[in-house]
Write an enzyme that holds these catalytic residues in place. Structure first.
Site, mmCIF file in Angstrom:
data_model
loop_
_atom_site.group_PDB
_atom_site.id
_atom_site.type_symbol
_atom_site.label_atom_id
_atom_site.label_comp_id
_atom_site.label_asym_id
_atom_site.label_seq_id
_atom_site.Cartn_x
_atom_site.Cartn_y
_atom_site.Cartn_z
ATOM 1 N N GLN A 37 57.629 31.520 31.943
ATOM 2 C CA GLN A 37 58.266 32.844 31.983
ATOM 3 C C GLN A 37 59.092 33.056 30.713
ATOM 4 O O GLN A 37 59.861 32.184 30.311
ATOM 5 C CB GLN A 37 59.151 32.946 33.240
ATOM 6 N N LYS B 276 55.261 36.576 41.351
ATOM 7 C CA LYS B 276 53.987 35.936 40.994
ATOM 8 C C LYS B 276 53.665 34.830 41.985
ATOM 9 O O LYS B 276 52.507 34.672 42.394
ATOM 10 C CB LYS B 276 54.057 35.380 39.555
ATOM 11 N N ASP C 292 48.056 32.593 30.970
ATOM 12 C CA ASP C 292 48.816 33.770 30.552
ATOM 13 C C ASP C 292 48.462 34.151 29.110
ATOM 14 O O ASP C 292 48.987 35.130 28.572
ATOM 15 C CB ASP C 292 50.322 33.458 30.672
#
Ligand code: NAP
Length: 295
Positions: free
Chosen positions: A99, A55, A122
């Site tokens: 994450q 990413k 996200d």
């Protein structure tokens, strides 16, 4: 029967990233600040390390700054919440990616809720889920947002169609079903307790497989001409749909890899630039990719 047409996530994702990268450059020239995504990693799980690095590389290539925050595996929920709150308040950070999964000792929900909704690129907070469910401006979970963009790109209008979503996770199955409902599909969720899964899948005009079980859905379970979106990603690049048999029955199908996967990261980059634009001041969109799914 003829073979299904493939939905090319790689090509569409490339166009979305090009567009995001032009917007990032415009924003940098206009405001003097580069869009910045903070990635937060707890521990050193090899798969998570790889995902975060990927990413970050993609951000860099798109002209988005990435700030890497690495915390030891023993980090407590309180410490993680503190870090996320500080990033939420930092004007130099426009998007935050935590994450996951994280260690079992961490209260994942408490950590997600420490991310400010304006920076939740996200789409993991309750606030993001609510705005997505009500069709209000906010950020969507990236894989579901990417799936909707793919459907739009291939002219699939969910309105009035029967959609079956196999899987109900908070980041994938549940939100993609909500997005389909928001576009007037008649949505059925399936999960590990669903009885006679094939009979439910057989009724679908649109099938979204989001399970994590290699080739769970077979061609014989697909209604002829149906749209098949395979979000599954299992070891060996194998999806949740048995591609070889499903491609003979479906009208449209995503390949694995090259279908849903590239759309997830493209959506993340696009939403990061959108978050920066909202925080720094608007910049007109460029390029041809549209904005549906990120509003
Ligand atoms: P998850 O959290 O493990 O959820 C899996 C879901 O599948 C659960 O709702 C579970 O039901 C359901 N399920 C399990 N076995 C089933 C069965 N035999 N029949 C019907 N439903 C069943 O997984 P996830 O995070 O949503 O990920 C799903 C898949 O998508 C994985 O392969 C993952 O790698 C992939 N993925 C891909 C991307 C991408 O960018 N392409 C992004 C995220 C995830 P219960 O709720 O009853 O347990």
């Amino acid at each position: 029967m003829s073979q299904a047409r493939l939905m090319d996530g790689t090509g569409l994702a490339r166009r979305i990233v090009e567009d995001a990268s032009k917007r990032a450059a415009d924003l940098t020239v206009r405001t003097g600040a580069r869009p910045c995504l903070a990635t937060v990693l707890v521990g050193a799980d090899p798969a998570s390390v790889t995902y975060v690095r990927m990413k970050q590389n993609r951000c860099r290539r798109a002209g988005i700054e990435s700030r890497r925050v690495e915390l030891p595996a023993a980090t407590t929920t309180g410490e993680l919440v503190g870090t996320l709150r500080a990033l939420s308040e930092d004007p130099g950070v426009h998007g935050i990616l935590l994450q996951h999964p994280m260690g079992e000792h961490i209260d994942e929900r408490a950590a997600f809720e420490a991310i400010s909704p304006e920076k939740d690129v996200d789409g993991v907070t309750f606030a993001s889920f609510a705005t997505m469910s009500f069709g209000l401006p906010g950020f969507v979970s990236c894989t579901p947002g990417g799936i909707m963009r793919l459907l739009d790109e291939y002219g699939v209008d969910p309105s009035g169609r029967r959609a079956v979503v196999v899987g109900r996770s908070a980041i994938l199955g549940k939100p993609v079903g909500m997005l389909l409902l928001g576009r007037d599909a008649t949505v059925t969720y399936c999960h590990s307790r669903t009885r006679d899964l094939p009979s439910v899948v057989r009724e679908a005009d649109i099938v979204v497989a989001a399970v994590g079980r290699p080739r769970l859905i077979r061609g014989e379970d697909i209604r002829p001409g149906a749209v098949v979106v395979d979000a599954g990603y299992n070891p060996g690049n194998i999806g949740d749909v048995d591609f070889g048999s499903a491609v003979e029955r479906a009208g449209l199908i995503t390949p694995v890899p090259g279908g849903v996967g590239p759309m997830t990261i493209a959506t993340l980059l696009e939403q990061t630039v959108e978050a920066a634009a909202r925080q720094l001041g608007p910049v007109p969109r460029t390029g041809s990719a549209d904005s549906r799914g990120t509003a």
